[in-house]
Write a protein that holds these residues in place. Sequence first.
Motif, PDB file in Angstrom:
ATOM      1  N   ASP A 105       0.826  -1.208   0.000  1.00 43.24           N
ATOM      2  CA  ASP A 105       0.000   0.000   0.000  1.00 43.24           C
ATOM      3  C   ASP A 105       0.862   1.260   0.000  1.00 43.24           C
ATOM      4  OD1 ASP A 105      -2.241  -1.594  -0.002  1.00 43.24           O
ATOM      5  OD2 ASP A 105      -2.637  -1.362   2.142  1.00 43.24           O
ATOM      6  N   ALA A 108       2.416   1.632  -3.419  1.00 41.40           N
ATOM      7  CA  ALA A 108       1.382   2.119  -4.348  1.00 41.40           C
ATOM      8  C   ALA A 108       1.181   3.617  -4.174  1.00 41.40           C
ATOM      9  CB  ALA A 108       0.074   1.365  -4.121  1.00 41.40           C
ATOM     10  N   HIS A 109       1.158   4.076  -2.934  1.00 42.03           N
ATOM     11  CA  HIS A 109       1.037   5.511  -2.645  1.00 42.03           C
ATOM     12  C   HIS A 109       2.195   6.288  -3.288  1.00 42.03           C
ATOM     13  CE1 HIS A 109       0.920   9.269  -0.405  1.00 42.03           C
ATOM     14  NE2 HIS A 109       2.119   8.990   0.086  1.00 42.03           N
ATOM     15  N   GLU A 112       1.737   6.393  -7.008  1.00 44.11           N
ATOM     16  CA  GLU A 112       0.682   7.355  -7.350  1.00 44.11           C
ATOM     17  C   GLU A 112       1.216   8.781  -7.296  1.00 44.11           C
ATOM     18  OE1 GLU A 112      -2.804   6.656  -4.942  1.00 44.11           O
ATOM     19  OE2 GLU A 112      -2.827   4.539  -5.510  1.00 44.11           O
ATOM     20  N   LEU A 128      -4.949   8.283 -12.604  1.00 47.31           N
ATOM     21  CA  LEU A 128      -5.150   7.043 -11.868  1.00 47.31           C
ATOM     22  C   LEU A 128      -6.546   6.522 -12.180  1.00 47.31           C
ATOM     23  CD1 LEU A 128      -4.159   5.057  -9.634  1.00 47.31           C
ATOM     24  CD2 LEU A 128      -5.293   6.576  -8.002  1.00 47.31           C
ATOM     25  N   SER A 130      -7.343   2.946 -11.302  1.00 45.12           N
ATOM     26  CA  SER A 130      -7.688   1.915 -10.308  1.00 45.12           C
ATOM     27  C   SER A 130      -6.487   1.585  -9.437  1.00 45.12           C
ATOM     28  CB  SER A 130      -8.216   0.641 -10.983  1.00 45.12           C
ATOM     29  OG  SER A 130      -7.210   0.033 -11.760  1.00 45.12           O
ATOM     30  N   SER A 131      -6.790   1.077  -8.255  1.00 44.42           N
ATOM     31  CA  SER A 131      -5.781   0.583  -7.318  1.00 44.42           C
ATOM     32  C   SER A 131      -6.439  -0.573  -6.572  1.00 44.42           C
ATOM     33  CB  SER A 131      -5.355   1.689  -6.351  1.00 44.42           C
ATOM     34  OG  SER A 131      -4.395   1.216  -5.436  1.00 44.42           O
ATOM     35  N   ARG A 143      -0.704  -5.346  -5.095  1.00 43.39           N
ATOM     36  CA  ARG A 143      -1.618  -4.244  -5.382  1.00 43.39           C
ATOM     37  C   ARG A 143      -1.343  -3.844  -6.813  1.00 43.39           C
ATOM     38  NH1 ARG A 143      -5.320  -1.003  -3.434  1.00 43.39           N
ATOM     39  NH2 ARG A 143      -5.141  -1.789  -1.321  1.00 43.39           N
ATOM     40  N   VAL A 145      -1.957  -1.088  -9.696  1.00 40.47           N
ATOM     41  CA  VAL A 145      -2.282   0.331  -9.865  1.00 40.47           C
ATOM     42  C   VAL A 145      -2.226   0.641 -11.354  1.00 40.47           C
ATOM     43  CG1 VAL A 145      -1.630   2.688  -9.243  1.00 40.47           C
ATOM     44  CG2 VAL A 145      -1.236   0.824  -7.617  1.00 40.47           C
TER      45      VAL A 145
END
Length: 167
Positions: A105, A108-109, A112, A128, A130-131, A143, A145
């Motif tokens: 997570d 992924a942050h 992003e 963006l 989807s995640s 995850r 992304v």
Amino acid sequence: MAYGKEIVTYKNQIASTILNDNEIVSMITEIIPPEKPVEDLLYTYIFPFDYIPDAIQEVGCYICYEIEVPKVSTVNYFFKDVIITFRIICHQAAMKTSYGATRIDYLAHLIELLFNGNTEYGFNNLELVSSVPGHISQMHRCRTVRFATKDSNRLPDTCSEEDEFDG
């Protein structure tokens, strides 16, 4: 850019962006003793293709990315949709971080932050779309992304097909 050249160019740009982000590199290297030099992470822990470490039992974290062109405009064939998909994969033993988030997570942050709104890919900002969390094996969580943009489907007037993949 046109034809498939943006796939090669975009993948190289993505690799450079990720490898130059100290926080992402740290999130990967802190769990793989001994520390690897940043340039050794590509094709070991960062893959410009979809890689699934189903046979790997050692604790590690991986970032994979892929470029898709799922649609070309049928109006004038000048534009095409471009999707950039990141898959962050982590052994479940390395999921805990000191950031109050799981490793996938938090990575992924960070991805992003680097790519959402980025103008270096296609005509529009990357957006963006989807995640989504998931798992790929009994020991690996992930995850996925995804970002979308539009790009040209034509070669620039100054290029020939022979020059397509030249640097």
